[in-house]
Structures are given as C-alpha cells and as structure tokens.
Design a protein around this motif. Structure first.
Motif, short mmCIF file in Angstrom:
data_model
loop_
_atom_site.label_atom_id
_atom_site.label_comp_id
_atom_site.label_asym_id
_atom_site.label_seq_id
_atom_site.Cartn_x
_atom_site.Cartn_y
_atom_site.Cartn_z
N SER A 29 -27.92 -4.93 8.19
CA SER A 29 -28.01 -4.55 8.83
C SER A 29 -27.19 -4.15 10.19
N ALA A 57 -28.73 1.74 6.24
CA ALA A 57 -30.10 0.25 5.59
C ALA A 57 -29.78 -0.29 4.27
N VAL A 64 -33.74 -1.75 1.20
CA VAL A 64 -34.51 -2.38 2.27
C VAL A 64 -35.92 -1.37 1.44
N ARG A 65 -36.75 -2.00 1.37
CA ARG A 65 -37.67 -1.43 0.99
C ARG A 65 -38.43 -0.28 1.08
N THR A 93 -36.19 0.06 -4.14
CA THR A 93 -35.48 -0.56 -2.42
C THR A 93 -34.31 0.83 -2.34
N VAL A 112 -40.40 2.90 5.30
CA VAL A 112 -39.14 2.13 4.47
C VAL A 112 -38.95 1.09 5.66
N GLY A 167 -37.41 -3.41 6.85
CA GLY A 167 -36.71 -4.70 6.16
C GLY A 167 -37.19 -5.87 6.39
N ASP A 168 -36.77 -7.10 5.99
CA ASP A 168 -37.31 -7.80 6.00
C ASP A 168 -37.68 -8.61 7.03
N HIS A 206 -38.33 -4.81 10.74
CA HIS A 206 -37.53 -3.38 10.51
C HIS A 206 -38.66 -2.50 9.85
#
Lengths: 213, 200
Positions: free
Chosen positions: A60, B51, B54-55, B70, B91, B93-94, B97
């Motif tokens: 990130s 990134a 990320v899912r 992912t 998408v 992120g945990d 985002h």
C-alpha cells in the motif's frame, strides 16, 4: 488509511461523525480569536498539502497526516482547519468521500485536539525546560497518527469490518508515518518554541478554558 | 514571526511533497480492459504504485457475483468473462481503500451469451449475422474476435495515457486548494473585523 471513501461506513457511524464534527467546529469557531485566523488557515494549508505526501509501505502507500502538529499549534481550532482541508481534498482529489466527511474530520480532529491538550499540560508543567516541550510535541506527532489509525479502525468495525485485522493493518502501515511525523512535529514546534514561543500561547487554551473566560 | 512559522511549515511540507513525487496521491484506482473474453486489469494507487493482495470482486449490473479473488504482486488480476454484460469490478483493501471500474458489455465479443436480466446495458448491437453460414475462408466469428482483440490491444495504451493524464492535473488542484484556504481565511478574518467594527 485515514481518508475513508463513500459507501464503506454504516449510517449510524456517519451520523455520529457528522454530529461530533459539527459540535467541534461550532465550539472552536465560537472561541476562535480573529487574530489567530491567519495561523489557522496556514496550518489548514499545511494539513491539506501534507496528505499529498506519500510514503510507499509494502503493498500500500500511506501519507502524512500532521494532525498532531495541527492540534499542538491550534488546539480546538484544529477542527475547522481540518474540516476545510479535508473538504478540499475530497472535492479536488477524491481523498475520502463527501458523505463521510464528518467521520473523517472526527477521526483526525479529535486526536488533534487531544494532542493539543496533552502538549499544553506538559508545557504548563515543564515549560522552562529546554527539551521536554519539544519532545512532547514529537510524542504528539506520533500519537495523533496512532489515535487516528485506531479511530478509523473503530469506524470500520462499527460498520461491520473486523476490528483487529483492520486496526493491525492500519497501525502497522502507519508506523513509518508516526516516526516521520514525530520528528517533523518535534522539529517544527521546537523551532517555534525557540524563536517565538508566544505563538503557542492561547487565551482560548484547552487547559485554561474555564479560568480565562 | 507568525508568518515565518507558517512559511517554514509550508516550505517543509512542499519540500517533502516534491521529494516524494511521483508517489503523488493516495487514492486507490482500478483499471481493466477486455481482450477477447479475458478481462484483465490492475489495481493501483494514484501515482502508479500497484496495489498487491487486495480483494477483487466482480459482479454484473444486477449485483450477482461473477468472479472474486485477489491481485498478484503486480496488482494485476484476470478472469474469463462468460456472459456479454457489464462487469462491475470492485477492489477493496483491508484498510478501507476501495475503487470500482466498469468493463462495459460493448467491450466483450458478441459471441458471448448476453445478460438475461440486465440486458438493458447492452448496446444496440446487430444480431450475430453469419454465425450459421460459414464461408470457407474465415469464420466470421473468429474474424470478429480477432478484430476486437486487436482494437482492444491498440486502445489500451491510450486509455492508460488518459489515466495518467488525470494525475498531471494534480498540481493545479494543489495550488487551487491552497488558494481556497487562504481565501477562506481572509474572508473569515474580514468578517470578524467587520463585526467588531460595527460593535465599536
């Protein structure tokens, strides 16, 4: 990730954020002395620019927040300063949503005000010590980021996310930011304390709130 | 002196900003295009960092999940489209985002079966002519697929250029934002001065 985008948080969290931001701004504006407005807008501009400074961390990227510095320098006035900066970031850059603006201001301004309170308490006790106030400012710089990270994780948790993984991820990824902000805040406030400590004296101070007015 | 304090801070912040270009901005974005029936793309942050991990969740316009997974280390993902419908790629992120991107039905080859429910998104494309009659030389379906793939490949750099162009406007926005803040400060100051002036 301090700027939460639209559509992530649940309704009650949004409402609480908006209410806290509204109350904080109203209180701060009521106590704001006109002579300090230029200082507030300068810190607001610094805050606005700081979020555009990016540090790539692993997969990130994180950015400076500088809410600790804003709180130490402004006290309660951090609320309107951060509100204006975040609104512009949302409109111009899409950092954080417009609907979640209240929550984003809350997660950054409340830690800022707490840092301001901490700094002022320390300064009241050890104000004449050559090092301690600047060190306290550094601690505030890191603390502001840490509290913001936890507040963001909490906001996500109240909206259905798992608190622990979110908090761990956000706090760990913001560790470098905390270090950078601690150094930056300590340096900036240390300089101000040496050349013109009067800037940081506030008659609308947090500690002396009842005593002065 | 207050001015000096402020200008020191602004200079320091600007120096930091300049020092970290091109890692300019922080918003997560996702970009995807279809080549044939394969939809590929990547998630990235403003400024270009990819990134990873990320899912990725893909759904049709009605919200039915089509694909989930992912991104790899390069932030990329790919999957096969089975229906000719809009693919809404999100998408997340945990850390909060999130971004979405739509690959429209028009980008996918016409030989895929259309969407049963969300067919409103389909453009008015001609019915697949020639799918029954097969001339000896080239299968029109194959030809169409080849053309679509070729066009997609050629358009891709253009689209990436547009995405990166958006990042260039960044500096104008930074200066504009600072201008807004200074202006607001001046306005607030002026208003308070007027109030005290009237009171006096």
């Amino acid at each position: 990730m301090a700027h939460i985008p639209d559509g992530v948080l649940s309704g009650p969290v949004l409402a609480v954020g908006a209410a806290v931001t509204l109350a904080g701004c109203a209180y701060a504006l009521k106590r704001l002395e006109p002579e300090r407005i230029p200082q507030v807008s300068i810190l607001s501009a610094v805050f606005f620019v700081a979020s555009l400074v990016h540090v790539p961390v692993g997969p990130s990227s994180v950015h400076l927040i500088l809410n600790g510095l804003t709180g130490v320098a402004l006290g309660w006035a951090a609320f309107p300063a951060i509100l204006v900066a975040l609104l512009l970031q949302a409109v111009l850059f899409g950092f954080g949503g417009v609907v979640v603006l209240g929550v984003n201001v809350m997660t950054m301004a409340v830690p800022a005000v707490l840092c301001g309170l901490l700094f002022e308490t320390v300064r009241r006790r050890w104000g004449h010590h050559p090092r301690i106030p600047a060190l306290a400012a550094g601690v505030c710089g890191a603390l502001g980021v840490l509290l913001t990270a936890l507040a963001v994780a909490l906001s996500l948790a109240f909206s259905g996310a798992e608190f622990r993984p979110a908090a761990t991820l956000i706090v760990v990824s913001h560790l470098p930011v905390m270090i950078v902000e601690a150094v930056f805040t300590a340096a900036a406030i240390g300089l101000v304390l040496r050349v013109k400590p009067g800037i940081l004296d506030r008659s609308d101070g947090l500690v002396a709130a009842g005593a002065v007015k | 002196m207050r001015r000096r304090f402020g200008s020191i801070l602004i200079l320091a912040a600007l120096a930091l900003t300049l020092g970290t270009v091109p890692a300019l901005a922080h918003k997560m974005k996702v970009f995807a295009t279809a080549e044939g029936t394969t939809i590929s793309g990547y998630a990235y942050f403003n400024g270009g960092n990819r990134a990873a991990g990320v899912r990725v969740a893909v759904a049709d316009p009605a919200g039915t999940p089509v694909f989930s997974g992912t991104t790899d280390e390069g932030g990329a993902f790919r999957f096969e489209a089975t229906r000719r419908t809009d693919h809404v790629i999100s998408v997340a992120g945990d850390d909060g985002h999130a971004a979405t991107f739509v690959v429209t039905a028009a980008e996918l080859p016409e030989r895929l079966p259309g969407a049963e429910a969300g067919s409103a998104a389909l453009p008015a494309s001609p019915p697949p002519v020639g799918s029954l009659s097969r001339p000896a030389a080239v299968d029109p379906d194959d030809l169409r697929a080849m053309i679509e793939q070729g066009v997609a490949r050629q358009i891709r750099p253009l689209r990436e250029q547009i995405e990166s162009y958006q990042d260039k406007i960044w500096w104008h926005d930074v200066l504009g934002g600072i201008g807004y803040i200074v202006g607001l400060g001046g306005l607030a100051y002026g208003l308070t001065q007027r109030r005290t002036g009237v009171a006096r």
